[in-house]
Design a protein around this motif. Structure first.
Motif, PDB file in Angstrom:
ATOM      1  N   ARG A 180    -108.043 -29.519 -53.557  1.00 19.46           N
ATOM      2  CA  ARG A 180    -108.959 -29.293 -52.437  1.00 19.46           C
ATOM      3  C   ARG A 180    -109.720 -27.981 -52.496  1.00 19.46           C
ATOM      4  O   ARG A 180    -110.361 -27.606 -51.535  1.00 19.46           O
ATOM      5  CB  ARG A 180    -108.211 -29.389 -51.114  1.00 19.46           C
ATOM      6  N   GLY A 181    -109.587 -27.271 -53.573  1.00 20.24           N
ATOM      7  CA  GLY A 181    -110.367 -26.038 -53.688  1.00 20.24           C
ATOM      8  C   GLY A 181    -109.677 -24.895 -52.982  1.00 20.24           C
ATOM      9  O   GLY A 181    -108.812 -25.102 -52.114  1.00 20.24           O
ATOM     10  N   ARG A 182    -110.076 -23.709 -53.339  1.00 18.09           N
ATOM     11  CA  ARG A 182    -109.402 -22.509 -52.858  1.00 18.09           C
ATOM     12  C   ARG A 182    -109.409 -22.419 -51.343  1.00 18.09           C
ATOM     13  O   ARG A 182    -110.428 -22.646 -50.707  1.00 18.09           O
ATOM     14  CB  ARG A 182    -110.083 -21.274 -53.448  1.00 18.09           C
ATOM     15  N   GLY A 183    -108.249 -22.127 -50.795  1.00 20.44           N
ATOM     16  CA  GLY A 183    -108.196 -21.865 -49.363  1.00 20.44           C
ATOM     17  C   GLY A 183    -108.187 -23.102 -48.492  1.00 20.44           C
ATOM     18  O   GLY A 183    -108.141 -23.005 -47.280  1.00 20.44           O
ATOM     19  N   ARG A 184    -108.195 -24.277 -49.084  1.00 19.20           N
ATOM     20  CA  ARG A 184    -108.209 -25.491 -48.250  1.00 19.20           C
ATOM     21  C   ARG A 184    -106.815 -26.114 -48.191  1.00 19.20           C
ATOM     22  O   ARG A 184    -106.042 -25.799 -47.316  1.00 19.20           O
ATOM     23  CB  ARG A 184    -109.249 -26.485 -48.780  1.00 19.20           C
ATOM     24  N   GLY A 185    -106.480 -26.943 -49.164  1.00 15.66           N
ATOM     25  CA  GLY A 185    -105.149 -27.577 -49.123  1.00 15.66           C
ATOM     26  C   GLY A 185    -104.063 -26.598 -49.529  1.00 15.66           C
ATOM     27  O   GLY A 185    -104.322 -25.636 -50.252  1.00 15.66           O
ATOM     28  N   THR A 186    -102.849 -26.852 -49.023  1.00 18.18           N
ATOM     29  CA  THR A 186    -101.715 -26.029 -49.479  1.00 18.18           C
ATOM     30  C   THR A 186    -101.028 -26.691 -50.670  1.00 18.18           C
ATOM     31  O   THR A 186    -100.268 -26.051 -51.388  1.00 18.18           O
ATOM     32  CB  THR A 186    -100.657 -25.876 -48.370  1.00 18.18           C
ATOM     33  N   GLY A 187    -101.276 -27.983 -50.839  1.00 16.02           N
ATOM     34  CA  GLY A 187    -100.608 -28.686 -51.945  1.00 16.02           C
ATOM     35  C   GLY A 187     -99.141 -28.948 -51.676  1.00 16.02           C
ATOM     36  O   GLY A 187     -98.373 -29.233 -52.583  1.00 16.02           O
ATOM     37  N   LEU A 188     -98.760 -28.860 -50.398  1.00 16.47           N
ATOM     38  CA  LEU A 188     -97.352 -29.112 -50.062  1.00 16.47           C
ATOM     39  C   LEU A 188     -97.146 -30.486 -49.437  1.00 16.47           C
ATOM     40  O   LEU A 188     -96.024 -30.963 -49.343  1.00 16.47           O
ATOM     41  CB  LEU A 188     -96.838 -28.051 -49.096  1.00 16.47           C
ATOM     42  N   GLY A 189     -98.244 -31.117 -49.018  1.00 17.71           N
ATOM     43  CA  GLY A 189     -98.131 -32.370 -48.261  1.00 17.71           C
ATOM     44  C   GLY A 189     -97.269 -33.410 -48.962  1.00 17.71           C
ATOM     45  O   GLY A 189     -96.299 -33.921 -48.397  1.00 17.71           O
ATOM     46  N   LEU A 190     -97.603 -33.717 -50.197  1.00 17.83           N
ATOM     47  CA  LEU A 190     -96.870 -34.777 -50.886  1.00 17.83           C
ATOM     48  C   LEU A 190     -95.552 -34.279 -51.457  1.00 17.83           C
ATOM     49  O   LEU A 190     -94.622 -35.055 -51.630  1.00 17.83           O
ATOM     50  CB  LEU A 190     -97.742 -35.395 -51.987  1.00 17.83           C
ATOM     51  N   PHE A 191     -95.480 -33.000 -51.728  1.00 17.77           N
ATOM     52  CA  PHE A 191     -94.188 -32.432 -52.158  1.00 17.77           C
ATOM     53  C   PHE A 191     -93.157 -32.653 -51.050  1.00 17.77           C
ATOM     54  O   PHE A 191     -92.063 -33.169 -51.284  1.00 17.77           O
ATOM     55  CB  PHE A 191     -94.348 -30.939 -52.476  1.00 17.77           C
ATOM     56  N   VAL A 192     -93.542 -32.291 -49.842  1.00 16.91           N
ATOM     57  CA  VAL A 192     -92.627 -32.444 -48.703  1.00 16.91           C
ATOM     58  C   VAL A 192     -92.346 -33.934 -48.435  1.00 16.91           C
ATOM     59  O   VAL A 192     -91.202 -34.328 -48.227  1.00 16.91           O
ATOM     60  CB  VAL A 192     -93.209 -31.732 -47.457  1.00 16.91           C
ATOM     61  N   ALA A 193     -93.387 -34.750 -48.517  1.00 17.35           N
ATOM     62  CA  ALA A 193     -93.189 -36.193 -48.298  1.00 17.35           C
ATOM     63  C   ALA A 193     -92.199 -36.742 -49.334  1.00 17.35           C
ATOM     64  O   ALA A 193     -91.298 -37.513 -49.001  1.00 17.35           O
ATOM     65  CB  ALA A 193     -94.521 -36.927 -48.398  1.00 17.35           C
ATOM     66  N   TYR A 194     -92.369 -36.324 -50.562  1.00 18.71           N
ATOM     67  CA  TYR A 194     -91.480 -36.784 -51.640  1.00 18.71           C
ATOM     68  C   TYR A 194     -90.034 -36.381 -51.361  1.00 18.71           C
ATOM     69  O   TYR A 194     -89.122 -37.193 -51.472  1.00 18.71           O
ATOM     70  CB  TYR A 194     -91.962 -36.186 -52.972  1.00 18.71           C
ATOM     71  N   GLU A 195     -89.846 -35.122 -50.992  1.00 13.19           N
ATOM     72  CA  GLU A 195     -88.492 -34.631 -50.715  1.00 13.19           C
ATOM     73  C   GLU A 195     -87.852 -35.432 -49.583  1.00 13.19           C
ATOM     74  O   GLU A 195     -86.689 -35.789 -49.632  1.00 13.19           O
ATOM     75  CB  GLU A 195     -88.518 -33.146 -50.324  1.00 13.19           C
ATOM     76  N   ILE A 196     -88.621 -35.684 -48.543  1.00 10.92           N
ATOM     77  CA  ILE A 196     -88.079 -36.397 -47.381  1.00 10.92           C
ATOM     78  C   ILE A 196     -87.743 -37.841 -47.740  1.00 10.92           C
ATOM     79  O   ILE A 196     -86.672 -38.341 -47.424  1.00 10.92           O
ATOM     80  CB  ILE A 196     -89.095 -36.344 -46.213  1.00 10.92           C
ATOM     81  N   ILE A 197     -88.664 -38.491 -48.422  1.00  8.13           N
ATOM     82  CA  ILE A 197     -88.468 -39.914 -48.707  1.00  8.13           C
ATOM     83  C   ILE A 197     -87.327 -40.105 -49.707  1.00  8.13           C
ATOM     84  O   ILE A 197     -86.449 -40.952 -49.511  1.00  8.13           O
ATOM     85  CB  ILE A 197     -89.790 -40.553 -49.179  1.00  8.13           C
ATOM     86  N   THR A 198     -87.299 -39.293 -50.754  1.00  3.81           N
ATOM     87  CA  THR A 198     -86.190 -39.433 -51.706  1.00  3.81           C
ATOM     88  C   THR A 198     -84.882 -39.005 -51.035  1.00  3.81           C
ATOM     89  O   THR A 198     -83.826 -39.523 -51.352  1.00  3.81           O
ATOM     90  CB  THR A 198     -86.420 -38.647 -53.008  1.00  3.81           C
ATOM     91  N   GLY A 199     -84.978 -38.069 -50.080  1.00  4.33           N
ATOM     92  CA  GLY A 199     -83.798 -37.682 -49.309  1.00  4.33           C
ATOM     93  C   GLY A 199     -83.242 -38.832 -48.473  1.00  4.33           C
ATOM     94  O   GLY A 199     -82.086 -38.833 -48.087  1.00  4.33           O
ATOM     95  N   HIS A 200     -84.076 -39.816 -48.205  1.00  6.40           N
ATOM     96  CA  HIS A 200     -83.635 -41.031 -47.506  1.00  6.40           C
ATOM     97  C   HIS A 200     -83.260 -42.124 -48.513  1.00  6.40           C
ATOM     98  O   HIS A 200     -83.126 -43.290 -48.133  1.00  6.40           O
ATOM     99  CB  HIS A 200     -84.750 -41.553 -46.596  1.00  6.40           C
ATOM    100  N   GLY A 201     -83.186 -41.757 -49.767  1.00  6.19           N
ATOM    101  CA  GLY A 201     -82.845 -42.743 -50.794  1.00  6.19           C
ATOM    102  C   GLY A 201     -84.030 -43.622 -51.163  1.00  6.19           C
ATOM    103  O   GLY A 201     -83.870 -44.662 -51.811  1.00  6.19           O
ATOM    104  N   GLY A 202     -85.220 -43.213 -50.742  1.00  6.56           N
ATOM    105  CA  GLY A 202     -86.405 -44.048 -50.945  1.00  6.56           C
ATOM    106  C   GLY A 202     -87.272 -43.603 -52.104  1.00  6.56           C
ATOM    107  O   GLY A 202     -86.898 -42.732 -52.888  1.00  6.56           O
ATOM    108  N   GLU A 203     -88.448 -44.229 -52.196  1.00  2.26           N
ATOM    109  CA  GLU A 203     -89.391 -43.930 -53.278  1.00  2.26           C
ATOM    110  C   GLU A 203     -90.790 -43.832 -52.703  1.00  2.26           C
ATOM    111  O   GLU A 203     -91.114 -44.471 -51.710  1.00  2.26           O
ATOM    112  CB  GLU A 203     -89.448 -45.089 -54.287  1.00  2.26           C
TER     113      GLU A 203
END
Ligand SMILES: Nc1ncnc2c1ncn2[C@@H]1O[C@H](COP(=O)(O)OP(=O)(O)OP(=O)(O)O)[C@@H](O)[C@H]1O
Ligand SMILES: [Mg+2]
Length: 321
Positions: free
Chosen positions: A135-158
């Motif tokens: 998303r270019g400098r200063g826009r996205g943090t790039g954490l959205g899908l990282f966090v989603a991944y952690e949560i979903i795999t934490g539920h045993g999901g994909e």
């Protein structure tokens, strides 16, 4: 970028990361995923209308409830949905998002499709990396899908992203259906204080690690489980020990930059084929290119430092049975 944007971004980073470490983690309630979706859309309805985004639903009836950490799943789905919104806004004219739910093979599945520009093939694997953003400098943090991944795999999901044939991206989330009874059984297992099993009495393990304190932390766990533990501080020491003895398990630290870990791994396998499925890789950081490449090439089971007794022992159990 101005200070307002900076602090907005910092706040977003913190919000995203907090949800992963909340003390409440582990409290699940029975949820119907369709309701979770409806609430989520309600909470974003104003923004979506303002941006002229239309949402279509194909929510399967009779989808079973499943035990979820509601707040976490809300964050995960919200992060996926806001990506879809950003994608359709970027693409322009036809701003359409479709949300599908279904019950399939013991999972509840949620698919969020957008009419955006799709996603470059070589990004698909990288989007779960923390701070990966286009998303270019200063826009996205790039954490959205990282966090989603952690949560979903934490539920045993994909979670998986793909390009739709008709253009745009589809994000598919699968979460195993867990009933109230099943969850209470799982929780009982998790909460049970694990007495050292001594199941491995007399089996030999080798820990390869240059750092004495780290080595001790790992061998303490193994010794408590009944292993006889040897240690090696470098490649030569490791290969030497392996010549002399037979091992049921090998723990290999990857944090020593001085060592060519892949070469050591290859030598071990070449000379001692029986160890193929007996090696666990240990690292503080699986985000580095070397560490990821190592896992990709070797397919090694791995644990992250600081290594918890429970985590290591469950892995060893799976590997050695
Ligand atoms: N629906 C989508 N369509 C196209 N690209 C996507 C989509 N979802 C994610 N991406 C890509 O994945 C990258 C990472 O997404 P992620 O949500 O982790 O971070 P971000 O959206 O860039 O930042 P933030 O979520 O903090 O605003 C995005 O920058 C984008 O390139
Ligand atoms: Mg995002």
């Amino acid at each position: 970028m101005n200070i307002y944007n900076e602090s907005q971004k910092a706040a977003k980073i913190i919000r995203n990361l907090l949800v992963l470490i909340r003390p409440k983690k582990g409290e699940r309630t029975l949820q119907n995923i369709n309701n979770v979706i409806r609430q989520l859309i309600d909470s974003r309805a104003y923004e979506m209308k303002k941006n002229m985004i239309t949402v279509a639903f194909d929510l399967s009836h009779g989808i079973p409830g499943t035990m979820l950490e509601l707040e976490q799943i809300q964050v995960a789905l919200n992060n996926i949905l806001s990506n879809a919104e950003e994608a359709v806004i970027l693409a322009g004219e036809r701003r359409k998002i479709e949300i599908i739910t279904r019950h399939r093979r013991g999972n509840v599945e949620v698919v969020i499709e957008d009419s955006g520009q799709g996603i470059q093939q070589d990004y698909i694997k990288r989007v779960y990396e923390p701070f990966f953003t286009t998303r270019g400098r200063g826009r996205g943090t790039g954490l959205g899908l990282f966090v989603a991944y952690e949560i979903i795999t934490g539920h045993g999901g994909e979670i998986s992203l793909s390009n739709r044939t008709e253009g745009g991206t589809a994000v598919e989330v699968k979460i195993p259906v867990i009933s109230v009874q099943q969850w209470s059984e799982i929780k009982r297992q998790i909460d049970k204080p694990q007495a050292p099993s001594q199941d491995y009495k007399g089996a030999r393990a080798l820990v390869i690690d240059a750092d004495a304190a780290q080595t001790k932390a790992l061998s303490d766990i193994l010794v408590a489980e009944g292993f006889l533990c040897d240690t090696a501080t470098d490649s030569a020491g490791a290969l030497d020990a392996l010549k002399k003895g037979t091992y049921a398990l090998l723990l290999m630290d990857l944090d020593t930059a001085a060592r060519d870990n892949r070469r050591l791994y290859n030598s071990i396998i070449a000379e001692h084929d029986y160890l193929k499925d007996k090696i666990i890789a240990v690292s503080t950081d699986w985000g580095t290119i070397e560490a990821r490449f190592f896992l990709e090439v070797t397919g090694c089971p791995h644990v992250t430092r600081p290594v918890l007794h429970k985590t290591l022992v469950s892995l060893v159990r799976v590997m050695l049975t």
